[in-house]
Design a protein around this motif. Structure first.
Motif, PDB file in Angstrom:
ATOM      1  N   ARG A   1     -33.959  14.061  45.619  1.00 44.26           N
ATOM      2  CA  ARG A   1     -35.298  13.556  45.338  1.00 44.26           C
ATOM      3  C   ARG A   1     -35.315  12.046  45.030  1.00 44.26           C
ATOM      4  O   ARG A   1     -36.237  11.352  45.419  1.00 44.26           O
ATOM      5  CB  ARG A   1     -35.905  14.327  44.170  1.00 44.26           C
ATOM      6  N   TYR A   2     -34.289  11.536  44.329  1.00 45.67           N
ATOM      7  CA  TYR A   2     -34.343  10.122  43.907  1.00 45.67           C
ATOM      8  C   TYR A   2     -33.159   9.290  44.397  1.00 45.67           C
ATOM      9  O   TYR A   2     -33.168   8.080  44.278  1.00 45.67           O
ATOM     10  CB  TYR A   2     -34.362  10.034  42.370  1.00 45.67           C
ATOM     11  N   PHE A   3     -32.134   9.926  44.962  1.00 46.13           N
ATOM     12  CA  PHE A   3     -30.912   9.166  45.272  1.00 46.13           C
ATOM     13  C   PHE A   3     -30.492   9.352  46.722  1.00 46.13           C
ATOM     14  O   PHE A   3     -30.824  10.365  47.340  1.00 46.13           O
ATOM     15  CB  PHE A   3     -29.781   9.596  44.321  1.00 46.13           C
ATOM     16  N   THR A   4     -29.773   8.326  47.204  1.00 43.07           N
ATOM     17  CA  THR A   4     -29.281   8.382  48.593  1.00 43.07           C
ATOM     18  C   THR A   4     -27.803   8.049  48.580  1.00 43.07           C
ATOM     19  O   THR A   4     -27.358   7.216  47.772  1.00 43.07           O
ATOM     20  CB  THR A   4     -30.042   7.336  49.437  1.00 43.07           C
ATOM     21  N   ARG A   5     -27.037   8.695  49.427  1.00 42.32           N
ATOM     22  CA  ARG A   5     -25.608   8.400  49.515  1.00 42.32           C
ATOM     23  C   ARG A   5     -25.410   7.345  50.604  1.00 42.32           C
ATOM     24  O   ARG A   5     -25.900   7.491  51.713  1.00 42.32           O
ATOM     25  CB  ARG A   5     -24.830   9.672  49.864  1.00 42.32           C
ATOM     26  N   VAL A   6     -24.726   6.245  50.221  1.00 44.88           N
ATOM     27  CA  VAL A   6     -24.421   5.199  51.212  1.00 44.88           C
ATOM     28  C   VAL A   6     -22.899   5.079  51.300  1.00 44.88           C
ATOM     29  O   VAL A   6     -22.177   5.417  50.356  1.00 44.88           O
ATOM     30  CB  VAL A   6     -25.035   3.844  50.793  1.00 44.88           C
ATOM     31  N   MET A   7     -22.422   4.600  52.454  1.00 50.09           N
ATOM     32  CA  MET A   7     -20.966   4.453  52.560  1.00 50.09           C
ATOM     33  C   MET A   7     -20.556   3.067  52.088  1.00 50.09           C
ATOM     34  O   MET A   7     -19.403   2.799  51.857  1.00 50.09           O
ATOM     35  CB  MET A   7     -20.515   4.692  54.009  1.00 50.09           C
ATOM     36  N   GLU A   8     -21.557   2.171  51.934  1.00 52.18           N
ATOM     37  CA  GLU A   8     -21.216   0.787  51.559  1.00 52.18           C
ATOM     38  C   GLU A   8     -22.282   0.293  50.589  1.00 52.18           C
ATOM     39  O   GLU A   8     -23.483   0.483  50.837  1.00 52.18           O
ATOM     40  CB  GLU A   8     -21.245  -0.071  52.850  1.00 52.18           C
ATOM     41  N   ASP A   9     -21.850  -0.277  49.458  1.00 54.23           N
ATOM     42  CA  ASP A   9     -22.821  -0.855  48.518  1.00 54.23           C
ATOM     43  C   ASP A   9     -22.352  -2.290  48.277  1.00 54.23           C
ATOM     44  O   ASP A   9     -21.302  -2.505  47.659  1.00 54.23           O
ATOM     45  CB  ASP A   9     -22.812  -0.031  47.230  1.00 54.23           C
ATOM     46  N   PRO A  10     -23.083  -3.284  48.779  1.00 51.84           N
ATOM     47  CA  PRO A  10     -22.623  -4.679  48.714  1.00 51.84           C
ATOM     48  C   PRO A  10     -22.228  -5.120  47.303  1.00 51.84           C
ATOM     49  O   PRO A  10     -21.215  -5.792  47.122  1.00 51.84           O
ATOM     50  CB  PRO A  10     -23.814  -5.485  49.230  1.00 51.84           C
ATOM     51  N   VAL A  11     -23.032  -4.695  46.290  1.00 48.58           N
ATOM     52  CA  VAL A  11     -22.698  -5.111  44.919  1.00 48.58           C
ATOM     53  C   VAL A  11     -21.334  -4.535  44.551  1.00 48.58           C
ATOM     54  O   VAL A  11     -20.454  -5.211  44.040  1.00 48.58           O
ATOM     55  CB  VAL A  11     -23.765  -4.600  43.906  1.00 48.58           C
ATOM     56  N   PHE A  12     -21.161  -3.236  44.878  1.00 42.31           N
ATOM     57  CA  PHE A  12     -19.903  -2.578  44.503  1.00 42.31           C
ATOM     58  C   PHE A  12     -18.736  -3.272  45.200  1.00 42.31           C
ATOM     59  O   PHE A  12     -17.751  -3.649  44.583  1.00 42.31           O
ATOM     60  CB  PHE A  12     -19.963  -1.097  44.911  1.00 42.31           C
ATOM     61  N   THR A  13     -18.917  -3.515  46.501  1.00 40.16           N
ATOM     62  CA  THR A  13     -17.809  -4.107  47.266  1.00 40.16           C
ATOM     63  C   THR A  13     -17.455  -5.473  46.708  1.00 40.16           C
ATOM     64  O   THR A  13     -16.302  -5.809  46.489  1.00 40.16           O
ATOM     65  CB  THR A  13     -18.228  -4.246  48.749  1.00 40.16           C
ATOM     66  N   LYS A  14     -18.487  -6.266  46.404  1.00 47.61           N
ATOM     67  CA  LYS A  14     -18.263  -7.649  45.953  1.00 47.61           C
ATOM     68  C   LYS A  14     -17.551  -7.661  44.588  1.00 47.61           C
ATOM     69  O   LYS A  14     -16.635  -8.417  44.353  1.00 47.61           O
ATOM     70  CB  LYS A  14     -19.620  -8.369  45.818  1.00 47.61           C
ATOM     71  N   LEU A  15     -17.968  -6.716  43.695  1.00 46.98           N
ATOM     72  CA  LEU A  15     -17.504  -6.844  42.309  1.00 46.98           C
ATOM     73  C   LEU A  15     -16.267  -6.020  41.978  1.00 46.98           C
ATOM     74  O   LEU A  15     -15.693  -6.132  40.938  1.00 46.98           O
ATOM     75  CB  LEU A  15     -18.632  -6.462  41.345  1.00 46.98           C
ATOM     76  N   ALA A  16     -15.907  -5.108  42.877  1.00 43.05           N
ATOM     77  CA  ALA A  16     -14.784  -4.263  42.449  1.00 43.05           C
ATOM     78  C   ALA A  16     -13.785  -4.094  43.591  1.00 43.05           C
ATOM     79  O   ALA A  16     -14.114  -4.232  44.747  1.00 43.05           O
ATOM     80  CB  ALA A  16     -15.296  -2.891  42.046  1.00 43.05           C
ATOM     81  N   GLU A  17     -12.575  -3.720  43.203  1.00 41.13           N
ATOM     82  CA  GLU A  17     -11.632  -3.359  44.259  1.00 41.13           C
ATOM     83  C   GLU A  17     -11.816  -1.868  44.478  1.00 41.13           C
ATOM     84  O   GLU A  17     -12.475  -1.202  43.717  1.00 41.13           O
ATOM     85  CB  GLU A  17     -10.209  -3.710  43.819  1.00 41.13           C
ATOM     86  N   GLY A  18     -11.301  -1.362  45.522  1.00 40.21           N
ATOM     87  CA  GLY A  18     -11.260   0.103  45.680  1.00 40.21           C
ATOM     88  C   GLY A  18     -12.562   0.712  46.175  1.00 40.21           C
ATOM     89  O   GLY A  18     -13.603   0.098  46.132  1.00 40.21           O
TER      90      GLY A  18
ATOM     91  N   ILE B   1     -21.142   6.391  48.106  1.00 39.94           N
ATOM     92  CA  ILE B   1     -21.629   5.935  46.797  1.00 39.94           C
ATOM     93  C   ILE B   1     -23.083   6.356  46.667  1.00 39.94           C
ATOM     94  O   ILE B   1     -23.872   6.213  47.612  1.00 39.94           O
ATOM     95  CB  ILE B   1     -21.507   4.389  46.752  1.00 39.94           C
ATOM     96  N   TRP B   2     -23.455   6.914  45.514  1.00 40.90           N
ATOM     97  CA  TRP B   2     -24.844   7.355  45.312  1.00 40.90           C
ATOM     98  C   TRP B   2     -25.646   6.216  44.703  1.00 40.90           C
ATOM     99  O   TRP B   2     -25.250   5.648  43.678  1.00 40.90           O
ATOM    100  CB  TRP B   2     -24.888   8.585  44.412  1.00 40.90           C
ATOM    101  N   VAL B   3     -26.753   5.841  45.363  1.00 44.81           N
ATOM    102  CA  VAL B   3     -27.585   4.750  44.849  1.00 44.81           C
ATOM    103  C   VAL B   3     -29.011   5.238  44.639  1.00 44.81           C
ATOM    104  O   VAL B   3     -29.472   6.162  45.337  1.00 44.81           O
ATOM    105  CB  VAL B   3     -27.594   3.527  45.809  1.00 44.81           C
ATOM    106  N   PHE B   4     -29.698   4.641  43.675  1.00 46.05           N
ATOM    107  CA  PHE B   4     -31.093   4.968  43.371  1.00 46.05           C
ATOM    108  C   PHE B   4     -31.953   4.482  44.533  1.00 46.05           C
ATOM    109  O   PHE B   4     -31.786   3.357  45.004  1.00 46.05           O
ATOM    110  CB  PHE B   4     -31.498   4.276  42.070  1.00 46.05           C
ATOM    111  N   ASP B   5     -32.875   5.357  45.007  1.00 41.11           N
ATOM    112  CA  ASP B   5     -33.678   5.040  46.190  1.00 41.11           C
ATOM    113  C   ASP B   5     -35.113   4.737  45.750  1.00 41.11           C
ATOM    114  O   ASP B   5     -35.900   5.647  45.471  1.00 41.11           O
ATOM    115  CB  ASP B   5     -33.635   6.254  47.140  1.00 41.11           C
ATOM    116  N   GLU B   6     -35.447   3.437  45.678  1.00 45.37           N
ATOM    117  CA  GLU B   6     -36.760   3.009  45.168  1.00 45.37           C
ATOM    118  C   GLU B   6     -37.897   3.606  46.007  1.00 45.37           C
ATOM    119  O   GLU B   6     -38.948   3.949  45.496  1.00 45.37           O
ATOM    120  CB  GLU B   6     -36.868   1.470  45.209  1.00 45.37           C
ATOM    121  N   LYS B   7     -37.675   3.751  47.321  1.00 40.82           N
ATOM    122  CA  LYS B   7     -38.736   4.291  48.215  1.00 40.82           C
ATOM    123  C   LYS B   7     -39.045   5.731  47.816  1.00 40.82           C
ATOM    124  O   LYS B   7     -40.192   6.110  47.604  1.00 40.82           O
ATOM    125  CB  LYS B   7     -38.258   4.256  49.669  1.00 40.82           C
TER     126      LYS B   7
END
Ligand SMILES: CCC(=O)OC[C@H](C)CC[C@H]1O[C@H]2C[C@H]3[C@@H]4CC=C5C[C@@H](O)CC[C@]5(C)[C@H]4CC[C@]3(C)[C@H]2[C@@H]1C
Length: 409
Positions: A340-357, A370-376
C-alpha cells in the motif's frame, strides 16, 4: 534474572525443540507462553520517534556540523525504547506477533506545544518470507522524513540468540536537501536460560551524512571497562579526517554525555530515564482498516492477555489460513499482493552514494532490493480515504473492505 517460574517449566520443551531445529527464522521459535507478546512487530517502527522534539531538532539547526550531531543524538535516544521497552513494561523481552503480509500500523504523535507539528507513522509488513517491515515517519512542519526497512537474520549458539539486522534507515531534511544513512546494530538476546531474556547490542553501527559527516557508534554492552550494561562510545568526524569533532559516551538505556572532540568540554548530558515519551495516537479499532495490526490481531491479543492459550492458537491459525488462501489465489491469478505505501527498488541513489554494500541481502548474498516509501501511493491512499470520508460510492468502500475482509477476520 530469577530461575524459570515452575509453572512455565513445562513449556520449555517446545521452545528447546524449536531451538534445536532453529533455521534462523525467529518466527519459527515456539517461545514459552509467558514470553509471547500481544504486540505485532509492525508496531516496533514507532520506536524511532517517541521524542518528536528531538526527532525534528536537526531541522531547526542552521549549522551543518551541529545538525549532524543532533541526528546522532536523536538516533542514540531511540535505542532505549527500541531495545528495552518490553523489559520495562512486560518484565522481559518478549516474542512479538509475526506480522502477515500487508499488515499496517498507522499512528500520529500529536503536537501539544504548537512548535513541533504532527509526526505521522506509517508501518507496513512488506514481506512475510522473510519477514520485512518497512516504515516512514513524516513531520511536514519541519520537512523531516525517516524511511527504512528491516528484517532479521538470527542464529543460536551457547544459550543466546544472535540477530543480524538487515536493512537501514534514511533520515532526510527537506530544507537542506540533506540525507543521513543509518545502519542497524546487531544484537543478541541474553538471559534466555534464566527465562528472562533481554537485548544487548553488538559491535558497531554508523550514520553517513550527505554533508560528509560520519558517526560511528561502538556498542560494548557489559564492557570490560565499566561492567555496566548497554555501554557505548560514539564519535562524529568529517569523512577522510582524523579529527574527532564530538564524542558521546555512556549507557544508551540510562544516560550519556556529549563532549567536544578536542577540548573534551561537556556539552550536554542526556537522561534516557527521565525524558518524556510522547504517546502515539492510534485510531479506535472500530475506525481502523481491517489490515491494521490492533484490528486484525484483536482476538489473538485478547487471548494472549488473558493467558488463553487455546484461543490464541485457534485465532492465530485463522489468520494464517486466510493468508495461505490469499497467497494461493494470487499465485493462481499470477499476481502479487499490492503493497500500500512502499515499493521495492533495486537501486536507491542515496543508499548507493552514502554506503558501501548492497541493500537487503537475502540468502546466498542475493540482493532482494531496497524498500522505499512511495509518495504517489501515499497520496492515492490519502485521496481514497478523503473520498471515503465524503461518502464514496459503496463500490469503493466494498472494494477496500472486501479485500481487507478476505485477508483477516
Ligand atoms: C525465554 C526464552 C525465549 O523464548 O526467548 C525468546 C526471546 C524473546 C528471543 C526472541 C525474540 O526477541 C525479540 C527481540 C526483537 C527485536 C527487538 C528490537 C528490534 C528493533 C526494531 O527497530 C526492529 C526489530 C527488532 C530487531 C526486534 C526483532 C525481533 C526480536 C529479535 C524478537 C525475537 C523473536
Amino acid at each position: 534474572g530469577g530461575a524459570v517460574p515452575a509453572a512455565a517449566k513445562s513449556s520449555w520443551g517446545p521452545f528447546l525443540k524449536s531451538i534445536a531445529s532453529f533455521n534462523g527464522d525467529l518466527a519459527s521459535l515456539t517461545a514459552p507462553p509467558f514470553i509471547l507478546s500481544p504486540t505485532s512487530l509492525t508496531e516496533y517502527s514507532g520506536y524511532w520517534a517517541e521524542h518528536p522534539e528531538i526527532f525534528t531538532a536537526p531541522a531547526r539547526e542552521k549549522d551543518p556540523q551541529k545538525r549532524a550531531l543532533l541526528v546522532l543524538k536523536w538516533f542514540l535516544t531511540t535505542l532505549k525504547q527500541q531495545y528495552c521497552s518490553r523489559n520495562e513494561k512486560l518484565g522481559s523481552e518478549k516474542k512479538p506477533l509475526n506480522p502477515f503480509l500487508g499488515e499496517l500500523f498507522l499512528g500520529v504523535w500529536k503536537d501539544t506545544t504548537g512548535k513541533i507539528g504532527e509526526t505521522q507513522l506509517i508501518s507496513e509488513q512488506v514481506s512475510h518470507h522473510p519477514p520485512v517491515t518497512a516504515y516512514a515517519i513524516l513531520n511536514n512542519k519541519h520537512g523531516v522524513k525517516l524511511e527504512g526497512y528491516n528484517g532479521q537474520k538470527a542464529s543460536f549458539s551457547r544459550g543466546t540468540i544472535s540477530v543480524k539486522q538487515i536493512g537501514h534507515a534514511k533520515y532526510h531534511l527537506k530544507e537542506f536537501d540533506e540525507d543521513y544513512l543509518i545502519t542497524l546494530p546487531s544484537l543478541h538476546i541474553e538471559g534466555i536460560v534464566y527465562g528472562s531474556p533481554y537485548v544487548e547490542l553488538n559491535r558497531s553501527s554508523t550514520i553517513h551524512s550527505s554533508t560528509g559527516y560520519v558517526a560511528q557508534i561502538d556498542y560494548s554492552g557489559k564492557g570490560w571497562v565499566t561492567g555496566k550494561k548497554n555501554t557505548f562510545s560514539a564519535t562524529l568526524k568529517k569523512e577522510d579526517s582524523k579529527d574527532v569533532l564530538y564524542t558521546v559516551d555512556g549507557q544508551w538505556s540510562e544516560s550519556f554525555v556529549i563532549k567536544e572532540g578536542k577540548s573534551k568540554k561537556e556539552l550536554e548530558t542526556y537522561d534516557a530515564k527521565t525524558t518524556e515519551i510522547t504517546p502515539l495516537y492510534i485510531a479506535p479499532i472500530d475506525e481502523q482498516d481491517p489490515l491494521e495490526s490492533r484490528c486484525a490481531w484483536a482476538k489473538v491479543q485478547e487471548a494472549i492477555n488473558t493467558g488463553d492459550l487455546e484461543t490464541t492458537g485457534t485465532e492465530k491459525s485463522k489468520i494464517e489460513n486466510e493468508q495461505r488462501e490469499l497467497r494461493r489465489k494470487e499465485k493462481e491469478e499470477g499476481r502479487e499482493w499490492e503493497r500500500r505505501y512502499f515499493t521495492r527498488v533495486m537501486e536507491d541513489p542515496v543508499f548507493t552514494k552514502l554506503a558501501e554494500g548492497p541493500g537487503m541481502v537475502a540468502e546466498e548474498g542475493k540482493t532482494d532490493g531496497i524498500w522505499v516509501f512511495d509518495e504517489k501511493k501515499f497520496a492515492q491512499v490519502a485521496e481514497k480515504t478523503k473520498a471515503k470520508a465524503r461518502g464514496a460510492p459503496k463500490a469503493e468502500e466494498a472494494k477496500v473492505g472486501e479485500a481487507a475482509v478476505n485477508t483477516v477476520a
